[in-house]
Structures are given as structure tokens and as C-alpha cells.
Scaffold this motif. Structure first.
Motif, short mmCIF file in Angstrom:
data_model
loop_
_atom_site.label_atom_id
_atom_site.label_comp_id
_atom_site.label_asym_id
_atom_site.label_seq_id
_atom_site.Cartn_x
_atom_site.Cartn_y
_atom_site.Cartn_z
N GLN A 257 0.86 -1.18 0.00
CA GLN A 257 0.00 0.00 0.00
C GLN A 257 0.91 1.23 0.00
O GLN A 257 1.88 1.29 0.77
N VAL A 258 0.58 2.21 -0.87
CA VAL A 258 1.41 3.40 -1.00
C VAL A 258 0.60 4.66 -0.72
O VAL A 258 -0.63 4.66 -0.81
N ARG A 259 1.33 5.76 -0.34
CA ARG A 259 0.66 7.01 -0.01
C ARG A 259 0.22 7.75 -1.28
O ARG A 259 -0.83 8.37 -1.32
N GLU A 282 -5.26 2.34 -7.37
CA GLU A 282 -4.24 3.41 -7.47
C GLU A 282 -3.21 3.34 -6.36
O GLU A 282 -2.05 3.71 -6.55
N LEU A 283 -3.64 2.88 -5.18
CA LEU A 283 -2.75 2.91 -4.02
C LEU A 283 -2.35 1.52 -3.54
O LEU A 283 -1.76 1.38 -2.45
N SER A 284 -2.67 0.50 -4.30
CA SER A 284 -2.32 -0.87 -3.89
C SER A 284 -1.84 -1.67 -5.10
O SER A 284 -2.41 -1.57 -6.19
N PHE A 285 -0.82 -2.47 -4.90
CA PHE A 285 -0.35 -3.37 -5.95
C PHE A 285 0.37 -4.56 -5.30
O PHE A 285 0.73 -4.52 -4.11
N SER A 286 0.56 -5.61 -6.07
CA SER A 286 1.25 -6.79 -5.58
C SER A 286 2.38 -7.15 -6.51
O SER A 286 2.33 -6.89 -7.72
N SER A 306 11.60 3.44 -4.40
CA SER A 306 10.98 4.10 -5.55
C SER A 306 9.54 4.52 -5.29
O SER A 306 8.92 5.16 -6.15
N ALA A 307 8.97 4.15 -4.15
CA ALA A 307 7.57 4.49 -3.86
C ALA A 307 7.43 4.80 -2.37
O ALA A 307 8.21 4.32 -1.54
N ASP A 308 6.42 5.61 -2.06
CA ASP A 308 6.16 5.99 -0.66
C ASP A 308 5.27 4.92 -0.02
O ASP A 308 4.04 5.04 0.02
#
Length: 344
Positions: A257-259, A282-286, A306-308
Motif C-alpha cells: 500500500q502506497v501514499r 491506485e494505491l495498492s499493488f502486488s 521508488s515508492a512511498d
């Protein structure tokens, strides 16, 4: 000497081939054709005294046929088989006294007799001495709660009560080897737990050898240290639960999960061959990766730089997933071989 030892064990059933109806029956009378159906195909299996082994596979894999040969009900087509020093189908009476058998769909209780009377009859059949009978009945009452229903006829007790009684009936004569075929099928969680604890008790404290067939993965995890998987009549895996996970469940998944939305996940992992990513929103990926090629730390570090990232978790491969994939035909563990031949 091993408790169970088989070498190139085979069982083939001959099935008649005929067209439907009277015409088909008449034609078959004059021109007979048969199909040889191979249920067990060259099984080599060795089980030592005191082991607890799960013998599992999809429906029709050959589990029940193997158990029936081990218990002396079926005669092998070819190969060798010894159970505790005996050839089961050649010495059925002596063999029957050294095994206990529980079939989830069948009972060895007398339907119209009180449960306690069934135990008394089995005592006479197995010629169990009075002290041993009393000792075992006291122990089974404590572990399985038989006193709750022992005065009722078998036809009036519940499925869970019947399974508890069948376990006691199968173990009254202290057999060194116990075959359990779906012992918890159709039971509620509380009864399943009680039966599993009982089976573990007789294996660990009494040293009884357990061969369990089941579709319930919790039975396997709770009772057995070793797993044997059979498919199309052949053993395709024999080892520990941990080893099958290492061998056939190499994929791990990290969920992030990203900000802020990430513009290109594929770009972040572009220099990691074999690693793939799925965007959930938009805010989640696996991110999926081979656990023998990359560590979870390597993947997480790459993403975090590379991501928050505000949170992430890892999915470990499980035995449940492996066996379900196997049953669904999604896992090919060895080259398939033909198991049927038609001849006139």
C-alpha cells in the motif's frame, strides 16, 4: 523390518465393454471386449513403525485400492507387499488381528445393539484379555467420551458419536497399525478436534503406526509428519510438508500500500527478471517473485526506494494451495502415462 513395505505394487481391474440395452448384452455374449483399468501402478512404499503418514490424492487416484490391498481385502495383480511381516491376502486372519481400520462412511458397530454391546462382541472376536479390555475402555471413555452414548443403539447415535465409537472399536485390541479412511468426514469442528487429538495420542504415546487418507487438510497438518501423494495410480511425492512447499510452491507475493499513486510499477521492477506486478487500485499493488531467486527483503527494498510505501505484507506458499492445485489438475508433477488399454 518396516511396518509396511511394497515394491512395484500393481492392481488392475478388468471391465467389460458393451453397448447399452439387450442388443448390447447379446453382442457382448458372442464378441467379448474388455478394458484393463489400472488403479495402482508400480507403487514402492516403505513406512516404519510409529510413523504417521498422510496418503492423499484426487478422487480415483488409487488411495482406496492401496488401502484395500494393505488390509487384505484385495489381492494385488503384481508386485510384492508385506505388512508387519505378513502378506495380507495370504494370511488374512493373523493380519486382521494386527490392524485397526476406520472407514468414514462405514461402521463396524452392530446397528440395533447398544454401543457397549458392540464393544463386548469385538472383545470376544479379538480374544482380548479382561484387564486389557478394561484398561482400553477406561482410556477411550476419557479421551472420546463414550459414556455419553454407550447405552444407545448404534442407529440412534449421531455421526460424530459413531466415528468416536468406531475409533474405539478399531483400537480395542491394541493394533500396531491403524488405517484411517476419511475419519473426520462430515463432522463438526469440535468433534474433528477431539478425534485428531485422540489419533495423535495413540501415535505419540502408544507408538501406533498411522496411515491416514483424507481430503481434510487440517487432518494432515495436525496428525501427520509425512505426506505421500498419489495420482493416476503412481506416487508423485513422498516427503515432509515443508519439502513439498519448497519443491512446488516457489512463488511468493508481496502486497504493497502506497501514499501516492505509482506511475509505473513495471518500470520499478524492470531490471528484476521473472518478477511480475499486478495493480489492484491506485494505491495498492502486488509483486510476485520466485523465493529461490530473490529474497523478500530484496524486492521490498527495491519498491521502498521508488515508492512511498505505508504498509506491506507477504503471502507465503501453503500446502493447502499446492494440494488444491494438484487436485484441480493445475500442477503437473510428473509426466503423465497411459493407464488404460483395450483388448479383445
Amino acid at each position: 523390518m518396516s511396518m509396511i513395505e511394497t515394491f512395484s505394487l500393481n492392481k488392475t481391474f478388468r471391465q467389460a465393454i458393451k453397448d447399452p440395452g439387450l442388443k448390447g448384452s447379446i453382442k457382448h455374449f458372442f464378441t467379448q471386449q474388455y478394458r484393463d483399468k489400472t488403479a495402482v501402478n508400480g507403487i514402492d512404499l516403505k513406512i516404519e513403525e510409529g510413523e504417521s503418514v498422510a496418503y492423499v490424492g484426487p478422487n480415483g487416484a488409487g488411495k482406496s485400492t492401496t488401502i484395500k490391498m494393505l488390509s487384505g481385502i484385495l489381492v494385488p495383480t503384481s508386485g510384492t507387499l508385506r505388512v508387519n511381516g505378513l502378506v495380507p491376502h495370504e494370511d488374512r486372519i493373523r493380519h486382521a488381528k494386527q490392524i485397526g481400520v476406520v472407514f468414514g462412511q462405514r461402521t463396524q458397530l452392530w446397528w440395533d445393539l447398544p454401543v457397549r454391546e458392540s464393544f463386548s462382541l469385538l472383545k470376544d472376536i479379538y480374544e482380548i484379555p479382561d484387564p486389557l479390555y478394561k484398561k482400553n475402555m477406561d482410556r477411550f471413555n476419557d479421551l472420546l467420551g463414550l459414556h455419553e452414548f454407550s447405552d444407545l443403539p448404534a442407529r440412534k447415535i449421531s455421526l460424530g458419536q459413531r466415528m468416536r465409537a468406531d475409533l474405539a472399536a478399531a483400537l480395542l485390541h491394541n493394533p500396531p497399525l491403524v488405517f484411517l479412511d476419511e475419519p473426520t468426514i462430515g463432522l463438526d469442528i469440535a468433534v474433528k478436534s477431539r478425534i485428531r487429538e485422540f489419533v495423535k495420542n495413540i501415535n505419540q504415546k502408544e507408538g501406533s503406526t498411522i496411515l491416514l487418507t483424507t481430503h481434510d487438510l487440517e487432518d494432515i497438518k495436525d496428525i501427520c509428519r509425512r505426506l505421500v501423494i498419489i495420482d493416476k495410480g503412481r506416487i508423485i511425492y513422498d516427503g515432509t510438508l515443508e519439502k513439498i512447499t519448497d519443491a512446488f510452491a516457489q512463488e511468493r507475493t508481496l502486497h504493497f500500500q502506497v501514499r501516492e499513486p505509482v506511475s509505473s510499477i513495471s518500470g520499478i521492477i524492470a531490471n528484476l527478471p521473472g518478477v511480475t506486478a499486478d495493480q489492484v487500485n491506485e494505491l495498492s499493488f502486488s509483486v510476485k517473485f520466485n523465493r529461490f531467486q530473490y529474497s523478500a527483503g530484496e524486492i521490498a527494498s527495491k519498491i521502498i526506494t521508488s515508492a512511498d510505501v505505508i504498509d506491506f505484507r507477504i503471502d507465503e506458499p501453503s500446502i493447502d494451495q499446492i494440494i488444491r492445485k494438484l487436485y484441480n489438475g493445475e500442477l503437473i508433477l510428473q509426466e503423465e502415462q497411459p493407464s488404460e488399454a483395450i483388448r479383445s
